[in-house]
Design a protein around this motif. Structure first.
Motif: not given
Ligand code: HEM
Ligand code: SF4
Ligand code: SF4
Length: 524
Positions: A180-200
């Motif tokens: 869990i401690h490895i998977f959740v931070p990886l998922f966090l990274l994915f959301i962080m990427w998603f967060h800035v995805m629409r910004l140029k």
């Protein structure tokens, strides 16, 4: 609530501008700093995982071994903890700052909305890390977390019971926690990427000096105040006198006080409220930019300058000889006008009575800007007489132009002011126009404080166009000594006034310009 918070942030930013020289101001790098801290946490986490024993019996001792090797594994453990703590602080301050500046309005809702789950996953990542130390704090956190989840009844039976007996807590269960401690931070990274995805070109890396300073500060903190553990977990005892981590575990004392049900209500209620902030804001959405195809030559400058990726270049639809044309996605456009400043057709030097450019805003349109500029310049010139007349083009998110004008008047400085949605909306040809046609003695372009452009890139593009690093650029014939740029937020009125005053003095020392004339609409 928003305005006082914005004032607060602007004061703090002004304070930090001193030691950090504007460009490095950490308050304007919070998103990129959070990314950087994530990488420190990930790097140090990978290192300490090498020495971590994933069994119930060995976990605590392996962490103790690391702590005792203070010069390497110990530093890595502390870095892992302190960078995680710093990430919470930075992410929360970033949230408050973006809120205070209203950078979630209109099409910008996406970054806001995707930021909300980041907070959940950030906390979940940190809390799951605390379990792994398997000391008394881990025991307290694990039991609390499981009681909280148990309340939902999703596991069928009470999972918290697993922790009540040494027989039921197995190595397999512990391995699950590690997973869990490895998977959740990886998922966090994915959301962080998603967060800035629409910004140029989102700024996901802070400036080098800031990265070095933050890393050094964390290493020094790790050496001076190394992260340590509590006593080894003892399931026959109750965890007392805990040295708390207020960054990640702040919800646990509240949980103890109000119980799992109300705690869920608080968590979900706050999440919904924060998510709905873009909807609750009643600021009118400005109408999007539009393209006039007959004037568009398909040069793509507007598309490459738009900070929100709201313009796409598509195959030509009108049969003109160009291959492509600009198409605006009205849903992604925030009406900053930067594309208008980028279009080579946007020039006040025009024969047309109706000034039409390739891409324009309905309000203010390029024509209305030119008309207002001409009017303002004529009045300013007339009032200034033989004294300097200065034309100020200022962005609406920077210093209050009316107040600045009043202060300037009191200091016998003759200024004409014209507000634009962003400094990046101003085509450089307006500066040329003001000096060569409006007979202004000088031009000032103003916008938000350095590196803090409300529309992300307006300030950079303005500087680049003036310095001929980006098209459309300011023509060489424009005397640069008659131009000043002032980057200042609304709390910097005095600083802006001083800069205008210095500029006014400088203008007086320059050789006289050609005879003042009256500005007209354009080439007729
Ligand atoms: C780990 C946490 C976070 C990271 C790493 C992060 C990262 C970033 C980055 C890199 C940017 C772009 C900055 C730029 O290029 O101008 C950004 C912008 C933004 N973030 Fe975050 N962020 C985080 C959390 C949050 C949270 C919790 C919220 C709010 C709920 C939020 C709301 C926003 C908004 C509104 C913007 C501005 C978007 C725009 O300019 O249109 N962020 N963030
Ligand atoms: S006004 Fe132009 S530059 Fe600004 S968001 Fe809309 S399309 Fe992009
Ligand atoms: S900058 Fe102007 S001319 Fe170039 S593609 Fe955009 S609208 Fe067309």
């Amino acid at each position: 609530m928003q305005q006082p918070l914005r004032n607060f942030f602007q004061h703090i930013e002004t304070f930090f501008d001193g030691p950090f020289d504007g460009a490095l101001n950490p308050m304007r790098q919070l998103g990129s700093l959070a990314f950087f801290l994530y990488w420190i946490v990930a790097g140090s986490g990978i290192y300490i995982y090498i020495f971590f024993d994933t069994s119930v019996s060995g976990a605590y001792e392996s962490v103790e071994w690391m702590t005792n090797q203070w010069y390497l594994a110990g530093i890595m453990r502390s870095l892992h903890r302190y960078a995680s703590d710093a990430m919470v602080v930075v992410a929360m301050v970033h949230l408050l700052r973006e809120f205070s500046y209203g950078r979630y309005v209109g099409a910008r809702w996406f970054a806001w909305f995707t930021g909300v789950p980041i907070i959940w996953f950030l906390f979940f990542s940190g809390v799951s890390g605390y379990w792994l130390v398997w000391d008394m704090l881990a025991q307290y956190v694990a039991i609390g977390s499981m009681e909280w989840l148990d309340w939902l009844g999703i596991f069928g039976k009470q999972v918290a019971n697993n922790f009540l007996s040494p027989i039921t807590i197995t190595d397999r269960f512990f391995t699950l926690l590690v997973f869990i401690h490895i998977f959740v931070p990886l998922f966090l990274l994915f959301i962080m990427w998603f967060h800035v995805m629409r910004l140029k070109s989102p700024r996901i890396n802070p400036p080098k000096m800031l990265m070095i300073s933050v890393s050094l500060a964390l290493v020094v903190l790790s050496l001076v105040y190394p992260a340590t553990s509590h006593e080894k977990a003892d399931l026959s005892a109750v965890a007392l006198n805990l040295d708390f981590d207020w960054f990640y575990l702040i919800a646990y004392p509240l949980f103890d006080a109000i119980g799992p049900g109300p705690m869920w209500a608080v968590g979900i209620g706050v999440t919904i409220l924060v998510s709905l902030v873009p909807l609750l804001n009643r600021t009118k959405r400005e109408p999007a930019a539009f393209v006039s195809l007959e004037k568009c030559n398909g040069c793509s400058r507007c598309a490459s300058d738009c900070p929100y990726d709201a313009i796409e270049m598509k195959p030509r639809t009108d049969g003109l000889k160009f291959d492509i044309e600009a198409v605006v996605d009205a849903n992604a456009c925030v009406a900053c006008g930067i594309c208008v400043g980028a279009c080579p057709v946007s020039t006040p030097f025009r024969h047309d009575e109706q000034l039409v450019t390739g891409i324009d805003l309905p309000e203010p349109s390029l024509k209305s800007l030119r008309d207002s500029a001409v009017d303002t310049m004529n009045k300013t010139r007339a009032k200034a007489g033989q004294q300097n007349a200065i034309m100020v083009f200022g962005c609406k998110n920077g210093v209050n132009l009316e107040k600045l004008n009043a202060e300037a008047k009191a200091n016998n400085i003759h200024m004409g002011i014209l507000q634009v949605p962003c400094s990046g909306m101003l085509p450089p040809s307006f500066i040329d126009f003001a000096i060569s046609r409006g007979s202004m003695d000088g031009v000032v372009v103003m916008g938000c404080s350095e590196n803090g452009c409300y529309h992300r890139f307006g300030q950079f593009w303005t500087e680049d166009r003036i310095n001929q690093l980006r098209d459309p650029n300011l023509r060489t014939r424009v005397p640069r000594e008659r131009l000043a740029t002032i980057w200042a937020n609304p709390t910097n009125l005095t600083k802006a006034l001083n800069q205008v005053s210095d500029f006014n003095k400088k203008l007086s020392s320059l050789p006289a310009q050609q005879e003042p004339s009256t500005a007209s609409g354009g080439d007729k």
